[in-house]
Design an enzyme around this catalytic site. Structure first.
Site, PDB file in Angstrom:
ATOM      1  N   GLU A   6      -1.279  -6.782  10.182  1.00  0.00           N
ATOM      2  CA  GLU A   6      -1.596  -6.089  11.433  1.00  0.00           C
ATOM      3  C   GLU A   6      -2.471  -6.913  12.369  1.00  0.00           C
ATOM      4  O   GLU A   6      -3.152  -6.357  13.230  1.00  0.00           O
ATOM      5  CB  GLU A   6      -2.174  -4.710  11.129  1.00  0.00           C
ATOM      6  CG  GLU A   6      -1.068  -3.811  10.577  1.00  0.00           C
ATOM      7  CD  GLU A   6      -1.514  -2.439  10.112  1.00  0.00           C
ATOM      8  OE1 GLU A   6      -2.725  -2.217   9.946  1.00  0.00           O
ATOM      9  OE2 GLU A   6      -0.622  -1.591   9.902  1.00  0.00           O
ATOM     10  N   LYS A   7      -2.419  -8.239  12.225  1.00  0.00           N
ATOM     11  CA  LYS A   7      -3.291  -9.021  13.096  1.00  0.00           C
ATOM     12  C   LYS A   7      -2.853  -8.969  14.548  1.00  0.00           C
ATOM     13  O   LYS A   7      -3.644  -9.199  15.449  1.00  0.00           O
ATOM     14  CB  LYS A   7      -3.435 -10.459  12.595  1.00  0.00           C
ATOM     15  CG  LYS A   7      -2.232 -11.352  12.751  1.00  0.00           C
ATOM     16  CD  LYS A   7      -2.606 -12.766  12.293  1.00  0.00           C
ATOM     17  CE  LYS A   7      -1.483 -13.750  12.528  1.00  0.00           C
ATOM     18  NZ  LYS A   7      -0.268 -13.420  11.725  1.00  0.00           N
TER      19      LYS A   7
ATOM     20  N   HIS B 115      -1.601  -6.162  15.794  1.00  0.00           N
ATOM     21  CA  HIS B 115      -1.640  -4.754  16.219  1.00  0.00           C
ATOM     22  C   HIS B 115      -2.718  -4.574  17.284  1.00  0.00           C
ATOM     23  O   HIS B 115      -3.801  -5.152  17.192  1.00  0.00           O
ATOM     24  CB  HIS B 115      -1.959  -3.860  15.018  1.00  0.00           C
ATOM     25  CG  HIS B 115      -1.648  -2.406  15.250  1.00  0.00           C
ATOM     26  ND1 HIS B 115      -2.435  -1.601  16.052  1.00  0.00           N
ATOM     27  CD2 HIS B 115      -0.630  -1.638  14.811  1.00  0.00           C
ATOM     28  CE1 HIS B 115      -1.902  -0.385  16.081  1.00  0.00           C
ATOM     29  NE2 HIS B 115      -0.809  -0.384  15.335  1.00  0.00           N
TER      30      HIS B 115
ATOM     31  N   GLU C 156      -1.755   8.579   5.279  1.00  0.00           N
ATOM     32  CA  GLU C 156      -0.307   8.677   5.494  1.00  0.00           C
ATOM     33  C   GLU C 156       0.481   8.797   4.182  1.00  0.00           C
ATOM     34  O   GLU C 156       1.328   7.956   3.861  1.00  0.00           O
ATOM     35  CB  GLU C 156       0.190   7.486   6.330  1.00  0.00           C
ATOM     36  CG  GLU C 156      -0.390   7.498   7.731  1.00  0.00           C
ATOM     37  CD  GLU C 156       0.291   6.524   8.682  1.00  0.00           C
ATOM     38  OE1 GLU C 156       0.871   5.528   8.212  1.00  0.00           O
ATOM     39  OE2 GLU C 156       0.232   6.759   9.903  1.00  0.00           O
TER      40      GLU C 156
ATOM     41  N   GLU D  11      -4.809   8.775  14.909  1.00  0.00           N
ATOM     42  CA  GLU D  11      -4.545   7.379  15.268  1.00  0.00           C
ATOM     43  C   GLU D  11      -3.552   7.331  16.413  1.00  0.00           C
ATOM     44  O   GLU D  11      -2.627   8.149  16.475  1.00  0.00           O
ATOM     45  CB  GLU D  11      -3.875   6.611  14.108  1.00  0.00           C
ATOM     46  CG  GLU D  11      -4.715   6.374  12.891  1.00  0.00           C
ATOM     47  CD  GLU D  11      -3.926   5.595  11.824  1.00  0.00           C
ATOM     48  OE1 GLU D  11      -2.941   4.890  12.171  1.00  0.00           O
ATOM     49  OE2 GLU D  11      -4.284   5.714  10.646  1.00  0.00           O
TER      50      GLU D  11
ATOM     51  N   ARG E 164       0.857  -1.201   0.000  1.00  0.00           N
ATOM     52  CA  ARG E 164       0.000   0.000   0.000  1.00  0.00           C
ATOM     53  C   ARG E 164       0.888   1.244   0.000  1.00  0.00           C
ATOM     54  O   ARG E 164       2.111   1.118   0.068  1.00  0.00           O
ATOM     55  CB  ARG E 164      -0.899   0.001   1.246  1.00  0.00           C
ATOM     56  CG  ARG E 164      -0.085   0.117   2.520  1.00  0.00           C
ATOM     57  CD  ARG E 164      -0.933   0.404   3.753  1.00  0.00           C
ATOM     58  NE  ARG E 164      -0.068   0.526   4.917  1.00  0.00           N
ATOM     59  CZ  ARG E 164      -0.476   0.832   6.138  1.00  0.00           C
ATOM     60  NH1 ARG E 164      -1.753   1.028   6.373  1.00  0.00           N
ATOM     61  NH2 ARG E 164       0.373   0.940   7.128  1.00  0.00           N
TER      62      ARG E 164
ATOM     63  N   CYS F  89       8.713   8.569  -5.869  1.00  0.00           N
ATOM     64  CA  CYS F  89       8.731   7.774  -7.091  1.00  0.00           C
ATOM     65  C   CYS F  89       9.752   8.390  -8.046  1.00  0.00           C
ATOM     66  O   CYS F  89       9.969   9.600  -8.035  1.00  0.00           O
ATOM     67  CB  CYS F  89       7.342   7.779  -7.725  1.00  0.00           C
ATOM     68  SG  CYS F  89       7.228   6.821  -9.256  1.00  0.00           S
TER      69      CYS F  89
HETATM   70  C1  GLA Z   1      -0.637   3.736  10.318  1.00  0.00           C
HETATM   71  C2  GLA Z   1      -1.722   3.500   9.303  1.00  0.00           C
HETATM   72  C3  GLA Z   1      -2.718   2.489   9.736  1.00  0.00           C
HETATM   73  C4  GLA Z   1      -2.055   1.337  10.443  1.00  0.00           C
HETATM   74  C5  GLA Z   1      -1.250   1.851  11.595  1.00  0.00           C
HETATM   75  C6  GLA Z   1      -0.589   0.750  12.394  1.00  0.00           C
HETATM   76  O1  GLA Z   1      -0.854   4.791  11.147  1.00  0.00           O
HETATM   77  O2  GLA Z   1      -2.391   4.689   8.941  1.00  0.00           O
HETATM   78  O3  GLA Z   1      -3.392   2.032   8.589  1.00  0.00           O
HETATM   79  O4  GLA Z   1      -1.230   0.665   9.554  1.00  0.00           O
HETATM   80  O5  GLA Z   1      -0.243   2.674  11.094  1.00  0.00           O
HETATM   81  O6  GLA Z   1       0.180   1.261  13.432  1.00  0.00           O
HETATM   82 ZN    ZN Z   2       6.250   8.201 -10.717  1.00  0.00          ZN
END
Ligand code: GLA
Ligand code: ZN
Length: 676
Positions: free
Chosen positions: A357-358, A360, A151, A309, A112, A156
């Site tokens: 992230e299981k 987390h 985030e 977050e 991602r 690139c």
């Molecule tokens: C970031 C992302 C979330 C998640 C958390 C885990 O802040 O935005 O999607 O991955 O980290 O700590």
């Molecule tokens: Zn590019």
């Protein structure tokens, strides 16, 4: 201008992904949310592939159900545009949406946060999704904010980005002559005669040992600026699409605090309100999170931000992921509020069953229990925040101390060949910030373009580049009696990181009353003693500048080496109003930095009333109706005994406190005192 969502209390909740679960689980979720005082859910952050399964196939029914349910349960919703993780079909059909990395490798589908910001296909499809979401949900009664992407970050180096970089350069330099001059290209035969000759600075071109080792600082600096703007372009395109259908709902994206790749100051004017994700390493001093909070508050001229977050218990991405100790979640949450957060949100509401992230931390674990320690702490905090009502919302921080934070200086310092690769911008900045905070001063962390007229003290550690009229504005601080404090490796370069053709520290030299003749970098671990006027001994390290006073008074000198006896700390009276310019010529240890910063703060009566309690953090906020809140935060596992300094009501206990009353803070305890 900041236009934050209007809420009746501190929004409490966080990232929620019910699309991962059957609807029976949603019933349990909402029961538990109610039990924990959770009123706000961030949804849709990674829902792109669910909502659009092919180029012309959209299906919003899963999101309809999620939002209908939120409305029915009376929750507020922060709706994400979901454009941070590509669907596989998209990456397969249009390989241009995948990034090309620093080594020149075109990536394939996976992970991602890795779309090319210059890809027209990405731009078209991400804005199409944002537009459809806005069209469909703008009127949803639960909607309080838009959360674009997630985030943003990274870089690139593909051909599309190279072309966009050349356009950016044309817009910013105008002519090739100007660019050649800015980058000093006559050095190493680099004079460009055609824009098409310019390549993104990467492992294949100017760089020789990774992203920080470049042959030409000018091009690498400009690439950082360009990438910041390229990703900002993605944000702006989505925001414009949202605004076609949703005229007023505030828009944000979640930042990452002291995140080097993106100059958030370039983004700040375009956010309706700032928000960020706080994941400090558990062994970091509390000022690490505090510095980031204050930086985020500084994005919108001191307006409150959202804590978008934090983990309720543990992260998953580190090699070792410790638990937040009992009480630490509450403490960190109130610390955020103390520094200007108007929302307290988590990642995540329910633990993911699979993938990275299981493990987390989550408000609700895999077993769905309410009788866990974490759920108990989350619910207790929920009750406390409900009790606080609207009191803290919109409150401002009454700072008279500013700390200048400058991404250009950060980049320039850390991509520089010489004097030392060991100096890290944020380490130095944090040291000065920590000293001011420990002395009880509220600190605004602001861009170099900020209006400085409200500050008595302006700290500008490692202000490597001095741009625009900044030197004049710092002079103005001293001219009205204020104090400016800066350090080694400041005033070294102009906006393109070209050296000033004057004595170091360039345009800052008159204010500081010094010239720096030479500088000696030494390996980590090599120190030089600095005897302070109070008889204590501090140590400098990493860089030792050899200062020749030009009107400044030496306050402390190096003890050793051929420059023993030359000043390590100087003070310069400036102007008729008692203003001063202070200079620290080496990387002083924390004790030395504390001494310097306390001297400067004391000149202006800015040492806080609890400054003797070194483990108690204090922070002030002023409510919109003029009431003063003092936050007292105990960052240790030991009980702390304080004495109340002025009459107040304790917000969390309801107790009325008189001056001189004892005040006990539990281990990791918090008190919020409403003056009067
Ligand atoms: C970031 C992302 C979330 C998640 C958390 C885990 O802040 O935005 O999607 O991955 O980290 O700590
Ligand atoms: Zn590019």
């Amino acid at each position: 201008m900041s236009s934050a969502p209007r809420t009746s209390k501190i929004p409490y909740g966080g990232d929620y992904n019910p699309e991962q679960w059957p609807e029976e689980v949603w019933d349990a979720d909402h029961r538990l949310f109610t039990q924990a005082g959770i009123d706000t859910l961030t949804v849709g952050v990674f829902a792109w592939s669910l909502l659009q399964s092919a180029l012309d196939t959209y299906d919003f029914t899963p999101l309809d159900r999620i939002l209908d349910r939120a409305v029915a349960e009376g929750r507020q919703v922060v709706l994400a545009t979901g454009t941070a993780a590509l669907p596989p079909w998209l990456a397969k059909a249009y390989p241009e949406v995948n990034r090309t990395d620093f080594e020149g490798r075109r990536h394939r589908y996976g992970s991602r946060h890795n779309f090319c910001p210059s890809s027209p296909v990405y731009r078209e499809l991400s804005t199409a999704l944002a537009r459809r979401l806005a069209e469909r949900y703008a009127g949803c009664p639960a909607l309080i904010a838009w959360h674009i992407n997630n985030e943003y970050g990274g870089a690139c180096y593909c051909e599309l980005c190279a072309e966009a970089f050349r356009d950016w350069l044309r817009a910013h330099h105008g002519t090739l002559d100007a660019l050649n001059d800015a980058w000093w290209t006559t050095f190493w035969s680099h004079r460009y005669t055609d824009w098409a000759e310019i390549e993104p600075p990467s492992a294949l071109t100017e760089h020789w040992r990774g992203p920080d080792h470049t042959a030409f600082q000018g091009i690498t600096l400009d690439y950082h600026r360009f990438m910041t703007d390229a990703l900002l372009g993605c944000f702006l395109a989505e925001k414009a699409a949202i605004r076609e259908h949703s005229a007023d709902t505030p828009v944000t994206t979640n930042f990452m605090g002291l995140f080097r790749p993106l100059d958030y100051h370039r983004w700040a004017p375009h956010l309706d309100f700032a928000s960020w994700d706080s994941y400090p390493p558990l062994d970091a001093p509390p000022t690490v999170a505090a510095l980031a909070h204050d930086l985020m508050r500084g994005l919108k001229d001191g307006a409150p931000f959202w804590l978008m977050e934090q983990t309720p218990s543990t992260t998953a991405c580190r090699d070792v992921n410790p638990l937040r100790r009992p009480g630490e979640l509450r403490l960190a949450s109130w610390q955020a509020v103390a520094h200007g957060a108007d929302a307290v949100l988590y990642f995540q509401m329910r633990a993911s069953r699979g993938a990275s992230e299981k493990y987390h931390g989550a408000v609700i674990g895999h077993a769905g229990r309410a009788d866990t320690r974490v759920f108990g702490e989350v619910a207790a905090l929920g009750a406390e925040l409900t009790g606080a009502g609207a009191l803290t919302l919109g409150a401002r921080t009454p700072s008279r101390t500013a700390l200048l934070f400058d991404w250009d200086s950060w980049w320039a310092l850390e991509i520089s060949d010489g004097p030392s690769r060991l100096v890290k911008y944020t380490d130095v900045v944090h040291r000065y910030y920590r000293a001011a905070r420990a002395a009880g001063a509220d600190v605004d962390v602001v861009p170099v373009t900020a209006d400085l007229s409200a500050y008595d003290v302006v700290m500008a550690p490692v202000l490597h580049l001095v741009k625009g009229d900044l030197a004049d504005r710092l002079e103005a601080v001293a001219a009205r009696g204020g104090t400016v404090l800066t350090t080694f490796l400041s005033g070294r370069g102009d906006t393109h990181d070209r050296a000033f053709l004057t004595d170091v520290p360039g345009p800052l030299a008159p204010l500081l009353g010094i010239r720096v003749d030479e500088w000696d970098s030494r390996p980590a671990g090599v120190t030089n003693g600095v005897l302070l006027p109070d008889g204590t001994r501090a140590e400098g390290s990493l860089v030792f500048e050899i200062v020749v006073p030009q009107g400044a008074v030496p306050l402390a000198a190096y003890e050793a080496d051929f420059y023993a006896g030359t000043p390590a700390i100087t003070r310069h009276r400036r102007g008729r109003n008692g203003g001063e310019g202070w200079y620290v010529a080496t990387h002083l240890d924390q004790a030395g930095t504390d001494w310097v910063v306390r001297q400067v703060l004391a000149r202006h009566g800015l040492i806080g009333p609890y400054a003797a309690h070194t483990t108690i953090e204090t922070a002030n906020r002023l409510t919109p109706d003029g009431r003063r809140l003092l936050f007292l935060l105990n960052h240790t596992g030991q009980q702390a005994e304080l004495e109340v300094q002025e009459p107040a009501t304790s917000l969390l206990t309801g107790e009325h406190l008189k001056q001189g009353d004892p005040l006990t803070l539990d281990p990791y305890g918090v008190a919020v005192l409403l003056a009067g």
